[in-house]
Scaffold this active site. Structure first.
Site, PDB file in Angstrom:
ATOM      1  N   ASP A 177      -1.201  -1.290   4.861  1.00 26.48           N
ATOM      2  CA  ASP A 177      -1.239   0.134   4.525  1.00 26.48           C
ATOM      3  C   ASP A 177      -1.929   0.652   3.239  1.00 26.48           C
ATOM      4  O   ASP A 177      -1.587   1.756   3.069  1.00 26.48           O
ATOM      5  CB  ASP A 177       0.115   0.585   4.021  1.00 26.48           C
ATOM      6  CG  ASP A 177       0.667   1.894   4.050  1.00 26.48           C
ATOM      7  OD1 ASP A 177      -0.043   2.915   5.087  1.00 26.48           O
ATOM      8  OD2 ASP A 177       2.279   2.182   4.426  1.00 26.48           O
ATOM      9  N   MET A 223       1.533   6.382  12.958  1.00 26.59           N
ATOM     10  CA  MET A 223       1.343   7.163  11.619  1.00 26.59           C
ATOM     11  C   MET A 223       1.828   8.148  12.542  1.00 26.59           C
ATOM     12  O   MET A 223       1.045   9.195  12.027  1.00 26.59           O
ATOM     13  CB  MET A 223       1.001   6.809  10.729  1.00 26.59           C
ATOM     14  CG  MET A 223       1.903   5.964   9.837  1.00 26.59           C
ATOM     15  SD  MET A 223       1.408   5.729   7.828  1.00 26.59           S
ATOM     16  CE  MET A 223      -0.612   5.528   8.147  1.00 26.59           C
ATOM     17  N   THR A 224       2.669   8.400  13.591  1.00 19.64           N
ATOM     18  CA  THR A 224       2.397  10.195  14.236  1.00 19.64           C
ATOM     19  C   THR A 224       2.881  10.276  13.813  1.00 19.64           C
ATOM     20  O   THR A 224       3.780  11.409  14.919  1.00 19.64           O
ATOM     21  CB  THR A 224       2.489   9.701  16.003  1.00 19.64           C
ATOM     22  OG1 THR A 224       3.727   8.627  15.704  1.00 19.64           O
ATOM     23  CG2 THR A 224       1.683   8.477  16.465  1.00 19.64           C
ATOM     24  N   TYR A 225       3.035  11.099  12.605  1.00 23.46           N
ATOM     25  CA  TYR A 225       4.059  12.533  11.677  1.00 23.46           C
ATOM     26  C   TYR A 225       2.620  12.724  11.144  1.00 23.46           C
ATOM     27  O   TYR A 225       1.589  11.818  10.290  1.00 23.46           O
ATOM     28  CB  TYR A 225       5.420  11.742  11.377  1.00 23.46           C
ATOM     29  CG  TYR A 225       4.900   9.892  10.866  1.00 23.46           C
ATOM     30  CD1 TYR A 225       4.658   9.840   9.608  1.00 23.46           C
ATOM     31  CD2 TYR A 225       6.123   8.525  11.665  1.00 23.46           C
ATOM     32  CE1 TYR A 225       4.828   8.871   9.147  1.00 23.46           C
ATOM     33  CE2 TYR A 225       5.759   7.763  10.963  1.00 23.46           C
ATOM     34  CZ  TYR A 225       5.462   7.594   9.762  1.00 23.46           C
ATOM     35  OH  TYR A 225       5.101   5.840   9.084  1.00 23.46           O
ATOM     36  N   ASP A 226       3.048  13.922  10.150  1.00 24.28           N
ATOM     37  CA  ASP A 226       2.965  14.015   9.113  1.00 24.28           C
ATOM     38  C   ASP A 226       1.296  15.290   9.678  1.00 24.28           C
ATOM     39  O   ASP A 226       0.641  14.880   9.023  1.00 24.28           O
ATOM     40  CB  ASP A 226       2.330  13.644   7.884  1.00 24.28           C
ATOM     41  CG  ASP A 226       3.361  12.471   7.249  1.00 24.28           C
ATOM     42  OD1 ASP A 226       4.632  13.655   7.004  1.00 24.28           O
ATOM     43  OD2 ASP A 226       2.922  11.804   6.340  1.00 24.28           O
ATOM     44  N   ASP A 231       2.717  -6.096   5.996  1.00 18.95           N
ATOM     45  CA  ASP A 231       2.338  -4.811   6.735  1.00 18.95           C
ATOM     46  C   ASP A 231       0.862  -4.315   6.173  1.00 18.95           C
ATOM     47  O   ASP A 231       1.428  -3.944   4.747  1.00 18.95           O
ATOM     48  CB  ASP A 231       3.547  -3.742   7.234  1.00 18.95           C
ATOM     49  CG  ASP A 231       3.101  -2.413   7.627  1.00 18.95           C
ATOM     50  OD1 ASP A 231       2.887  -2.150   8.678  1.00 18.95           O
ATOM     51  OD2 ASP A 231       2.734  -1.038   7.017  1.00 18.95           O
ATOM     52  N   TRP A 269       9.638   6.146  10.375  1.00 19.91           N
ATOM     53  CA  TRP A 269       9.495   6.261   8.193  1.00 19.91           C
ATOM     54  C   TRP A 269      10.810   7.201   8.261  1.00 19.91           C
ATOM     55  O   TRP A 269      11.045   8.001   8.553  1.00 19.91           O
ATOM     56  CB  TRP A 269       9.040   6.699   7.680  1.00 19.91           C
ATOM     57  CG  TRP A 269       8.793   6.817   6.094  1.00 19.91           C
ATOM     58  CD1 TRP A 269       8.899   8.282   5.723  1.00 19.91           C
ATOM     59  CD2 TRP A 269       8.261   6.007   5.124  1.00 19.91           C
ATOM     60  NE1 TRP A 269       9.062   7.295   4.649  1.00 19.91           N
ATOM     61  CE2 TRP A 269       8.905   6.446   4.196  1.00 19.91           C
ATOM     62  CE3 TRP A 269       7.915   4.863   5.193  1.00 19.91           C
ATOM     63  CZ2 TRP A 269       8.670   5.563   2.929  1.00 19.91           C
ATOM     64  CZ3 TRP A 269       7.699   4.053   4.044  1.00 19.91           C
ATOM     65  CH2 TRP A 269       7.595   5.072   3.015  1.00 19.91           C
ATOM     66  N   GLY A 282       0.726  -1.151  -0.119  1.00 18.15           N
ATOM     67  CA  GLY A 282       0.270   0.078   0.076  1.00 18.15           C
ATOM     68  C   GLY A 282       0.973   0.991   0.255  1.00 18.15           C
ATOM     69  O   GLY A 282       1.763   1.363  -1.446  1.00 18.15           O
ATOM     70  N   GLY A 283       1.094   2.058   0.985  1.00 14.07           N
ATOM     71  CA  GLY A 283       1.297   3.488   1.349  1.00 14.07           C
ATOM     72  C   GLY A 283       0.541   4.576   0.807  1.00 14.07           C
ATOM     73  O   GLY A 283      -0.948   4.383   0.252  1.00 14.07           O
ATOM     74  N   TRP A 284       0.523   6.051   0.735  1.00 15.95           N
ATOM     75  CA  TRP A 284      -0.221   7.048   0.205  1.00 15.95           C
ATOM     76  C   TRP A 284      -0.759   6.713  -1.079  1.00 15.95           C
ATOM     77  O   TRP A 284       0.816   6.313  -1.680  1.00 15.95           O
ATOM     78  CB  TRP A 284       0.398   8.472   0.769  1.00 15.95           C
ATOM     79  CG  TRP A 284      -0.692   9.665   0.610  1.00 15.95           C
ATOM     80  CD1 TRP A 284      -0.130  10.609  -0.573  1.00 15.95           C
ATOM     81  CD2 TRP A 284      -1.510   9.955   1.165  1.00 15.95           C
ATOM     82  NE1 TRP A 284      -1.098  11.041  -0.534  1.00 15.95           N
ATOM     83  CE2 TRP A 284      -2.329  10.703   0.360  1.00 15.95           C
ATOM     84  CE3 TRP A 284      -2.171   9.597   2.288  1.00 15.95           C
ATOM     85  CZ2 TRP A 284      -3.303  11.754   1.093  1.00 15.95           C
ATOM     86  CZ3 TRP A 284      -3.136  10.405   2.748  1.00 15.95           C
ATOM     87  CH2 TRP A 284      -3.158  11.475   2.586  1.00 15.95           C
ATOM     88  N   GLU A 314      -4.009   3.591   3.196  1.00 17.06           N
ATOM     89  CA  GLU A 314      -4.672   4.706   3.025  1.00 17.06           C
ATOM     90  C   GLU A 314      -6.008   5.569   2.549  1.00 17.06           C
ATOM     91  O   GLU A 314      -5.576   6.168   2.065  1.00 17.06           O
ATOM     92  CB  GLU A 314      -3.318   5.702   2.933  1.00 17.06           C
ATOM     93  CG  GLU A 314      -2.136   4.809   3.800  1.00 17.06           C
ATOM     94  CD  GLU A 314      -0.821   5.812   4.618  1.00 17.06           C
ATOM     95  OE1 GLU A 314      -0.219   7.276   3.944  1.00 17.06           O
ATOM     96  OE2 GLU A 314      -0.111   5.308   4.377  1.00 17.06           O
ATOM     97  N   TYR A 315      -6.726   5.586   3.338  1.00 17.58           N
ATOM     98  CA  TYR A 315      -7.143   4.733   4.945  1.00 17.58           C
ATOM     99  C   TYR A 315      -8.507   3.956   4.274  1.00 17.58           C
ATOM    100  O   TYR A 315      -9.620   4.660   3.744  1.00 17.58           O
ATOM    101  CB  TYR A 315      -7.524   5.950   5.461  1.00 17.58           C
ATOM    102  CG  TYR A 315      -6.356   6.432   6.077  1.00 17.58           C
ATOM    103  CD1 TYR A 315      -4.909   5.900   7.138  1.00 17.58           C
ATOM    104  CD2 TYR A 315      -5.128   7.458   5.846  1.00 17.58           C
ATOM    105  CE1 TYR A 315      -4.084   6.868   6.935  1.00 17.58           C
ATOM    106  CE2 TYR A 315      -4.787   8.126   5.605  1.00 17.58           C
ATOM    107  CZ  TYR A 315      -3.864   8.103   6.716  1.00 17.58           C
ATOM    108  OH  TYR A 315      -2.554   8.396   6.826  1.00 17.58           O
TER     109      TYR A 315
END
Length: 368
Positions: free
Chosen positions: A133, A206-209, A131, A349, A94-96, A135-136
C-alpha cells in the site's frame, strides 16, 4: 453503461487460494476486507469473507516491520483462521502518509532488504501474503519521499518481493499472495500497470476518498459513476475500472472498493442539496454504525439518492452539512457492476467499522 440487475446463478462462496486471481468466469467473486483489528460482535460475518488484510506494517530503515502495538492485533486476526481454515489473512504494508518505499526501492540492495524482510514477516507469522500500500509511487501528497524513478523501481520492488515469497513457498509448498492497493486518475502515472499486472495476484482499487479534505468541493466520495453535477474529470469507480482494464489488467484481478465510513463537509453551499458544492470546512469521517445512530434520518439529516452516480448522500438544510457514504443500496449496485464486468470481487475499508456485518452482508448477498 446501464446496470442490469438480472438474475445470476447461485454462486458458491468456497474460498480460493490467496494467490489465485478471482475466477469471475467460474462464478466466484471475492470479498476482501482490510482489518485493523477484529471486534465484530456477530461471528457469522466471518463466513462472508474470503480474505482479511491486516493494516498496517511499516517500512523502517528499508525493512518491513510491525510497529509497536500491532502484533496483538495481527494475532487476533490470524487466530480467526483456526475457526475458518479457508480464510486467508495477508499483511498490508504502508498506508496514507507511510513512507520509506521510494528509498527502499531505489537500489537493488534496498529492494532485496524490503523483499526478504517482508517474506520473513509473512511466513514467520503464518500469514498468506503481502499487500503493498504505497500511496503513491511518484507522488508526495501524503508527505512521503518520491522520485520520478519510482515508476520503474516499483515494478522491480514487486518482482523482488515475488521472488522472495516464492523462496518461502519452496520451503513449505504454499503460494504467498501479492496484492497492491491502488488509486485511479492521476495517481497511477507512477505505476507501470502493464508490467505490474503479471506480478501481483490482485489489485485493491481504492474507489473511495474521491472527495476529501484536499478537494475543493463536496461530492460522492465513493460513487460508482460520475454524477451529472460533477466536473468532467471527476473520479468514479467505473472510471477507475476502465482505466486499469485499458492499461492491461485482466478484469478478474480487479477488486472494486467500498467504504464503510462517510465523509462530512460543513458550511456547504445549498444548491442541489449540497452535491458538488463549495464548503467551509471538512468535518471528518463517520463509521457506518455512527452514521446509522446519529445521522441517517436524524437531527435534520435527509437521505438522498443519486440514480446516475449510484450513490447516497445526507443533507441537512438547516446546518448545511453534507455527508457522502456507502450503504447497502450503493453496495448492491457495486456488486451488480462487478458481476456485469466480470471483475474479481469487492474490497472494503475497514472491518471494525461494520461490527454487525450489515455492509459485509450487502456485499455477500450482492455477489451471489
Amino acid at each position: 453503461m446501464a446496470l442490469r440487475l438480472s438474475a445470476f446463478l447461485l454462486l458458491l462462496f468456497a474460498c480460493v487460494p490467496a494467490g489465485a486471481a478471482a475466477d469471475a468466469q467460474a462464478g466466484h467473486y471475492r470479498v476482501v476486507g482490510y482489518a485493523t483489528d477484529w471486534n465484530a460482535t456477530d461471528a457469522r460475518t466471518l463466513d462472508r469473507i474470503d480474505t482479511l488484510i491486516f493494516a498496517f506494517a511499516h517500512v523502517e530503515q528499508g525493512r518491513v516491520v510491525l510497529p509497536d502495538g500491532a502484533l496483538p492485533r495481527l494475532e487476533r486476526v490470524l487466530a480467526l483462521k483456526r475457526g475458518k481454515p479457508s480464510l486467508q489473512v495477508t499483511i498490508a504494508v504502508g498506508g496514507w502518509g507511510a513512507g520509506g518505499f521510494s528509498e527502499a526501492a531505489a537500489t537493488a540492495d534496498g529492494r532485496e532488504r524490503f523483499a526478504q524482510s517482508a517474506a520473513q514477516l509473512v511466513a514467520s507469522h503464518g500469514a498468506d501474503g503481502l499487500d503493498v500500500d504505497w500511496e503513491y509511487p511518484g507522488h508526495h501528497e501524503s508527505g512521503i519521499a518520491s522520485s520520478p524513478a519510482d515508476r520503474g523501481n516499483f515494478t522491480l520492488l514487486l518482482k523482488a518481493l515475488r521472488q522472495a515469497l516464492d523462496r518461502e513457498s519452496g520451503k513449505d509448498g504454499r503460494h504467498y499472495a501479492i496484492s497492491i492497493a491502488v488509486a485511479d486518475g492521476p495517481f497511477v502515472d507512477g505505476i507501470d500497470i502493464a508490467a505490474v499486472a503479471p506480478v501481483v495476484d490482485w489489485f485493491n482499487l481504492m474507489t473511495y476518498d474521491f472527495v476529501n479534505r484536499m478537494t475543493p468541493t463536496t461530492g460522492h466520495h465513493t460513487g460508482l459513476y460520475r454524477s451529472p453535477l460533477a466536473p468532467a474529470d471527476a473520479r468514479s469507480g467505473d472510471a477507475a475500472v476502465r482505466q486499469f482494464i485499458a492499461a492491461g489488467v485482466p478484469p478478474g484481478k480487479l477488486l472494486l472498493g467500498a467504504a464503510f465510513y462517510g465523509r462530512e463537509f460543513d458550511d456547504v453551499q445549498a444548491a442541489h442539496d449540497g452535491v458538488y458544492q463549495a464548503y467551509g470546512h471538512y468535518q471528518g469521517e463517520h463509521p457506518w454504525p455512527q452514521l446509522k445512530r446519529d445521522y441517517i434520518g436524524r437531527k435534520g439529516f435527509v437521505r438522498h439518492w443519486d440514480a446516475k452516480a449510484m450513490a447516497p448522500w445526507l443533507w441537512n438544510p438547516r446546518t448545511r452539512a453534507f455527508i457522502s457514504y456507502d450503504d447497502p443500496q450503493s453496495i448492491a449496485a457495486k456488486a451488480a457492476y462487478v458481476k456485469a464486468q466480470r471483475l474479481g470481487g469487492i474490497m472494503y475499508w475497514e472491518q471494525t467499522q461494520d461490527p454487525q456485518g450489515e455492509l459485509v452482508d450487502a456485499i455477500w448477498q450482492g455477489l451471489r
